[in-house]
Design an enzyme around this catalytic site. Structure first.
Site, mmCIF file in Angstrom:
data_model
loop_
_atom_site.group_PDB
_atom_site.id
_atom_site.type_symbol
_atom_site.label_atom_id
_atom_site.label_comp_id
_atom_site.label_asym_id
_atom_site.label_seq_id
_atom_site.Cartn_x
_atom_site.Cartn_y
_atom_site.Cartn_z
ATOM 1 N N ASP A 160 -8.085 1.766 7.411
ATOM 2 C CA ASP A 160 -7.910 1.982 5.965
ATOM 3 C C ASP A 160 -7.219 0.786 5.317
ATOM 4 O O ASP A 160 -7.552 0.381 4.202
ATOM 5 C CB ASP A 160 -7.095 3.260 5.711
ATOM 6 N N ASP A 199 -1.443 -1.618 5.711
ATOM 7 C CA ASP A 199 -1.244 -1.113 7.074
ATOM 8 C C ASP A 199 -2.206 -1.795 8.047
ATOM 9 O O ASP A 199 -3.312 -2.210 7.658
ATOM 10 C CB ASP A 199 -1.469 0.397 7.125
ATOM 11 N N ASP A 256 -4.382 -0.858 10.067
ATOM 12 C CA ASP A 256 -5.407 0.072 10.547
ATOM 13 C C ASP A 256 -6.678 -0.117 9.747
ATOM 14 O O ASP A 256 -6.762 -1.011 8.894
ATOM 15 C CB ASP A 256 -4.904 1.528 10.460
ATOM 16 N N GLU A 266 0.840 -1.192 0.000
ATOM 17 C CA GLU A 266 0.000 0.000 0.000
ATOM 18 C C GLU A 266 0.881 1.251 0.000
ATOM 19 O O GLU A 266 1.529 1.555 1.003
ATOM 20 C CB GLU A 266 -0.891 -0.053 1.253
#
Length: 701
Positions: free
Chosen positions: A557, A553, A555, A480
């Site tokens: 998102d 990641d 998280d 990403e």
């Protein structure tokens, strides 16, 4: 078959046909394993369904008994009990002992039925150790019993058993009156025990097949209620814990069936087409003197089709003749497929400039991608290829079906109504996109999967490829963002690990059309890099990497991007998931630096959740060890040093990968449609319903 000493001409006349069935059962039911056993059951159930189809009767009950027998009840007119003049036998005995005899010959009772060979009930009787039939008709209940096709009476003391003492009729058969029926009540009850001298020891009734057939029939005969009851308590069946009963009842027709079968988001509504045609057929007819004469008769063939297209590329077409499934197709399905292709070619040719078709022609696979259809035809005395009725052979049906579809589908695709026009436009774009995808796959089929020193690479410039040409060993990391790419380049082993960066959140392909997906730079790059095509042209043997690792990641998102990537793989590269070649990297959330005494280097401990972090801190406190504060909390992969990323996420010796599996395709399809589909309301309900269970600490502020 054992023959008693008083076996006389009466027995011979009854059993002359049925003995042939017992000697060559495969000719009549296909095989003597579970498939043949189920075929016998279909023959009896189909007789009851034919009654309902003719407008007589609304319910059928099927009971699987613990002793291996099966019982079928219906509320039809009941098998005729009067004497049939040619044989001098009751209608019940004719149906259960004479091959090619019954109400489906001559066109008197059934204009369109499934069991048209006229051997169903008699074949089942011949292959049963025992068969009991009861008929409610005219205020009375009539009963008759058979052992391996021979009529007589069982001397039961309590529960009926196939090995009870049996007395065959010696002079003439008797249709016993065994009780009274309520006024206006009619119907037939058949219970039989399959003969274990004929069927293999492991042959057994499949509840799953019975369930699927019952559901299918309830769609095809609107208003018919079919009840299944399993009393066997067999391991691995829904009735394992106790008696299991299920009811199938659908007032909708085949449109409802298509809605049930379709499991992808819709491109079009369910379209329903009706039509009919006539044809002439020469058939042998036996006259009053018993001679067979070839007579030309006119037949009517009714066609009823429900179909819709979805965004997927899989094809589901179910075809039926007089509600009998024809899984291997036949002339009706051939006519249907030819008409689809012909109509689409004609419409696309007329709109070729608008659709940017070029010189290529669409093929059957382009049209059928994402198609779900139910095709039914009804006609008197259809010709099947083989007794198992899996292929329709009546040649004239092909042209009739083809004309109905050409006319109706052509009108639908050329309709000027606003809604119809929009759907037709989306569908034509989908078909053309499928064609372009197929042509592109064919063009690249012969190209080498790996570039060598003498070639230039046509792969995306942002791909950091690996040196190894060993597919089993090579890995593609989809990372990403460019910041993570920079760290990953330093952390990877360039020998066998390739990197492809993506920018943020890619296209949600669950909502998008095939054309939108192919024109999206990120999606197109991933398909090109993996190198095995997409959709129905996907060839897993051509995939350039043994593993594809989604590295996002840790998280919210990152989870969303991973879901979007998985949607792309599920929708267009599903075999990669099915073969277990797609993984999700599990990057750490925290780094704890444990302080060591003296000159010894500090130890690094990585944790992957809040709970694990607190557990480790508690353990360190108990051991009296100190650690540096504040703890490092990784917000993204780009925050890691190369050596940290290599150790935690990329090095096969230390990393943790989560393999993406596909246990049940249908349930996965529903989840993807819920989370990523166009319909917002169910997703909103899902989010509100799950809000209470959400751990707020897991959301990054």
């Amino acid at each position: 078959m054992a023959i008693s000493s008083d076996y006389n001409a009466r027995h011979l006349s009854v059993l002359e046909g049925l003995e042939a069935v017992r000697k060559r059962p495969g000719m009549y039911i296909g095989s003597t394993d579970s498939r043949g056993l189920m075929h016998c059951l279909w023959e009896i159930i189909d007789n009851s369904v034919d009654e309902a189809l003719a407008g007589h009767g609304q319910s059928i009950n099927v009971i699987l008994h613990p002793d291996g027998s099966v019982e079928i009840h219906d509320d039809g007119r009941g098998i005729p009990v009067d004497i049939e003049p040619k044989t001098g036998l009751s209608g019940v005995e004719v149906v259960f002992t004479k091959l090619h005899a019954g109400g489906k010959f001559g066109g008197g009772s059934y204009t369109a039925s499934g069991g048209l060979h006229g051997v169903g009930a008699s074949v089942v009787n011949a292959l049963s150790a025992r068969l009991d039939v009861q008929v409610d008709r005219g205020g009375k209940t009539y009963g008759m019993q058979f052992r391996r096709g021979e009529p007589g009476r069982f001397k039961d003391s309590g529960k009926p058993k196939p090995d009870s003492v049996f007395e065959p009729f010696s002079d003439a058969s008797v249709l016993d009156i065994v009780g009274k029926a309520k006024r206006g009540v009619t119907g037939t009850r058949v219970r039989y025990w399959a003969d274990r001298q004929i069927f293999t020891p492991d042959a057994k009734f499949s509840y799953t097949e019975l369930q699927a057939r019952a559901r299918q029939t309830s769609f095809l005969v609107p208003g018919l209620k079919i009840t299944l009851r399993d009393e066997r308590r067999l391991a691995g069946t829904p009735g394992e814990e106790g008696t299991f009963e299920e009811v199938f009842h659908h007032d909708g027709g085949i449109s409802e069936f298509v809605d049930y079968l379709a499991n992808d988001a819709a491109v079009t509504d369910i379209w329903r087409f009706h039509g009919s045609g006539t044809f002439k057929e020469s058939v042998p007819v036996i006259d009053e003197s018993g001679h067979s004469r070839i007579t030309e008769v006119e037949r009517v063939c009714d066609v009823d089709v429900a179909l819709r297209w979805g965004i997927g590329y899989e094809t589901t077409v179910r075809s039926f003749v007089n509600i009998i499934s024809t899984p291997k197709g036949g002339t009706h399905q051939t006519g249907f497929e030819q008409a689809l292709l012909k109509t689409f070619r004609k419409v696309i040719e007329a709109n070729s400039r608008k659709l940017k078709v070029g010189s290529d022609k669409i093929e059957k696979d382009d049209v059928s991608a994402g198609l779900t259809a139910v095709l039914t035809v009804r006609l008197a005395e259809p010709q099947f290829e083989g007794q198992t009725k899996e292929i329709l052979g009546t040649s004239a049906v092909r042209q009739i079906v083809s004309k109905v579809i050409e006319k109706s589908l052509g009108a639908q695709l050329n309709s000027t109504a606003r809604g119809d026009k929009t759907q037709a436009s989306m569908l034509l774009e989908k078909v053309v996109s499928e064609m372009k995808s197929r042509v592109s796959a064919r063009v690249h089929k012969e190209t080498q999967r790996r570039k060598n020193a003498l070639e230039t690479s046509s792969l995306p410039t942002k791909l950091a490829d690996c040196r190894s040409t060993d597919v089993k060993r090579s890995e593609l990391f989809i990372v990403e963002g460019d910041s993570a790419l920079g760290t990953a380049k330093l952390a990877r082993s360039s020998d066998f690990q390739a990197l492809l960066p993506i920018r943020g959140k890619i296209l949600n392909v669950q909502k998008a059309s095939v054309a939108d997906m192919l024109s999206n730079a990120e999606c197109a790059a991933m398909i090109q890099v993996i190198g095995a095509g997409s959709g129905r042209s996907f060839d897993i043997s051509a995939a350039r990497y043994g593993k594809v690792v989604l590295m996002t990641d840790a998280d919210v998102d990152g989870a969303h991007i991973r879901t979007l990537l998985l949607t792309l793989f599920f929708r267009y590269m599903r075999p990669m998931i099915e073969h277990g070649r797609v993984y999700a990297a599990v990057p750490p959330l925290h780094r704890i630096e444990v302080i060591n005494a003296g000159s010894k280097a500090n130890d690094m401990i990585y944790t992957y959740s809040e709970a694990e972090m607190h557990q480790v801190l508690g353990k360190l406190a108990a051991e009296g060890k100190r650690y540096k504060e504040p703890l490092q909390r990784y917000k993204g992969l780009g925050e890691m040093d190369a050596d940290q990323l290599a150790e935690t996420t990329m090095d096969p010796r230390h990393r943790t990968l989560r393999r993406v599996g596909l246990a049940q395709a249908e349930s996965a399809e529903r989840v993807f449609d819920l989370l990523m589909g166009s319909d917002v309301a169910p997703r909103k309900e899902f989010i509100i319903g799950g809000a209470e269970r959400l751990e707020r600490d897991r959301i990054d502020a």
